[in-house]
Write an enzyme that holds these catalytic residues in place. Structure first.
Site, short mmCIF file in Angstrom:
data_model
loop_
_atom_site.label_atom_id
_atom_site.label_comp_id
_atom_site.label_asym_id
_atom_site.label_seq_id
_atom_site.Cartn_x
_atom_site.Cartn_y
_atom_site.Cartn_z
N ARG B 51 41.22 30.23 37.46
CA ARG B 51 42.26 29.97 38.45
C ARG B 51 41.82 30.31 39.87
NH1 ARG B 51 47.49 29.52 36.66
NH2 ARG B 51 47.37 29.30 34.41
N THR B 52 41.29 31.50 40.03
CA THR B 52 40.89 31.94 41.37
C THR B 52 39.77 31.05 41.90
OG1 THR B 52 41.50 34.20 40.78
CG2 THR B 52 40.11 33.94 42.70
N LYS B 80 19.15 38.07 34.00
CA LYS B 80 17.76 38.53 33.86
C LYS B 80 17.56 39.90 34.50
CE LYS B 80 16.22 33.73 34.07
NZ LYS B 80 16.28 32.78 35.18
N ARG B 101 33.43 37.25 42.83
CA ARG B 101 34.23 38.03 41.89
C ARG B 101 33.25 38.75 40.97
NH1 ARG B 101 39.62 37.24 40.13
NH2 ARG B 101 40.10 38.38 38.24
N HIS B 129 41.86 42.72 45.26
CA HIS B 129 41.89 41.26 45.17
C HIS B 129 42.72 40.79 46.37
CE1 HIS B 129 41.78 37.29 43.73
NE2 HIS B 129 42.58 37.35 42.69
#
Ligand SMILES: [Zn+2]
Lengths: 154, 306
Positions: B51-52, B80, B101, B129
């Site tokens: 969604r974000t 890695k 994020r 957020h």
């Protein structure tokens, strides 16, 4: 010798070096450990449960031929926020200073939040001191608080 | 805010919040304008959040920007063992702004310290957020005409909900009165309540949702997650107590609007969706305007309809 100096010498006099006075008795070993004094070769004496007007019982550490740097003084300020540093040269007290907690500092202690980036990647810890009296630190990164009882030195 | 990163809602003054919200209104009036056609937006999702990410990418696309990045760290160099610092330093060479994020708290702040381009924090673990908070504020102002002096109810998981904590702290700047509705074990943490006390504002705690529906301007619903309960019986007992049904809004104030950070599970019954007081889908759309505002503002580009 004046009265104060005599009292300070209760543990044993040093010719040159530093006396860390007014340490809470239960923090003496912590201060020794975080300064790495347990691995030092210089002469070190310490006392615990000594009488103190300010603290009731206090601890004291005397380290010969050693003068602490800024970073080390900062460490002491977090472990023992009301300690006094006494600089001694030729049995004389050259300087006596109360050490104060800084408003902000880097390194020294771990962030208490296990999910904090500083506990996952190579990042220098960075704290703001939110409450000097009760020793509450706020992490600059994760914004969580580390309280006195949760402080763990690096 | 040009060339400044957005990491935490605490970084923004009241004036800066208004500046972003005003700008978001411009984009609501005219969402498609190719003012960022010469810019590259990187969206780095070290943990998936569809969604974000879609909201940011829609915002960037409507402004004509190009998008690079990844939606899941599992097939990137991060897997890695590359450090966050190295990833950000590299991507900052390839892009003009980075949206990230990351599951680890404080990661966005670290990124902002090593990046040459601005960082927008799209969620760092349970920490911050800020774009969600700004879109909540935008939605509140849009529906109430003001952010000042409102009665706001927060319902559900108030203990772990990052969205709730940020919103409470932000609304403390605007003289809100808080009505906190949750089961006992999911009450608002004392550290967040301290913010309310420090701002000399009022709050009340409730366990019954119906005690607040008739007296508030904003009803902010959140999801109660099963994982939060050690006792499955306890979850079964409380889960139905915090479900909003349409008839519960019968005597609510005419200006009341129902908000939810989405996705919802069952805490807002579908019969609420047709009620004009349901605002959560529009709220999600507002997120696109707010993100357009942030991208353009942080890149120092003005909208065509200023
Ligand atoms: Zn931290």
């Amino acid at each position: 010798m004046n009265k104060i100096t005599q009292k300070e010498l209760k543990v044993s006099a040093i010719e040159n070096g530093t006396v860390i006075d007014h340490i809470p008795s239960d923090k003496v070993f912590q201060v020794i450990r975080i300064l790495g004094l347990d691995k030092m070769l210089n002469q070190i004496t310490f006392g615990m449960n000594l009488e103190s007007k300010k603290l009731g019982k206090k601890g004291i550490i005397k380290v010969s031929n050693t003068y602490f740097e800024k970073d080390e003084i900062r460490k002491i300020s977090i472990a023992a926020p009301h300690a006094t540093l006494i600089i001694i040269k030729n049995f004389e007290v050259i300087e006596k200073k109360k050490i104060d907690l800084p408003d902000e500092f880097e390194g020294i202690v771990k962030c208490f939040n296990p999910k904090c980036i500083t506990n996952h990647q190579k990042v220098m810890q960075h704290f703001k001191v939110m409450d000097k009296e009760n020793l509450v630190l706020q992490c600059h990164y994760c914004e969580k608080f580390t309280k006195k009882e949760n402080i763990e030195f690096l | 805010m040009k060339n400044k990163s957005l990491i935490s809602i605490h970084d923004l003054s009241k004036e800066e919040i208004y500046e972003i919200l005003d700008l978001a209104e411009k984009f609501e009036q005219k969402p498609k304008q190719r003012i960022l056609r010469d810019y590259i937006v990187a969206t780095l999702f070290f943990e998936p959040s569809t969604r974000t990410r879609l909201s940011f990418e829609s915002a960037a696309n409507q402004l004509g920007a190009r998008i690079i990045g990844f939606s899941d760290a599992s097939n990137s160099s991060v897997q890695k063992g590359e450090s966050l610092k190295d990833t950000i330093m590299t991507v900052s060479l390839y892009s003009d702004i980075i949206v990230m994020r990351h599951p680890i708290e404080g990661s966005a702040r670290l990124a902002s310290e090593v990046s040459d381009v601005p960082i927008i924090n799209a969620g760092d673990g349970a920490n911050q957020h800020p774009t969600q908070c700004l879109l909540d504020l935008y939605s509140i102002r849009k529906t109430q005409g003001t952010l000042d002096n409102l009665n706001i109810a927060l319902v559900g998981d108030l203990k772990y909900g990052r969205t709730v904590h940020s919103l409470v702290e932000a609304m403390c700047k605007f003289n809100a009165t808080f009505h906190l509705v949750s089961p006992d074990i999911l009450k608002l943490p004392s550290s967040v309540k301290q913010h309310i006390k420090d701002a000399h504002l009022k709050y009340e705690q409730y366990t019954d949702l119906e005690d607040v529906t008739d007296k508030v301007d904003i009803l902010y619903m959140t999801r109660i997650q099963r994982e939060r309960f050690s006792e499955p019986m306890e979850y079964e007992r409380v889960k139905n107590a915090y479900i909003l049904h349409n008839n519960m809004l019968d005597n609510s104030k005419p200006n009341l609007r129902v908000l939810h950070p989405m996705p919802r599970v069952n805490e807002i019954n579908e019969d609420v969706d047709c009620n004009p007081k349901a605002y959560y889908f529009q709220q999600a759309l507002n997120g696109v305007y707010v993100r357009q505002a942030l991208l353009s503002n942080m890149l120092g580009v003005e909208p065509e309809n200023k």
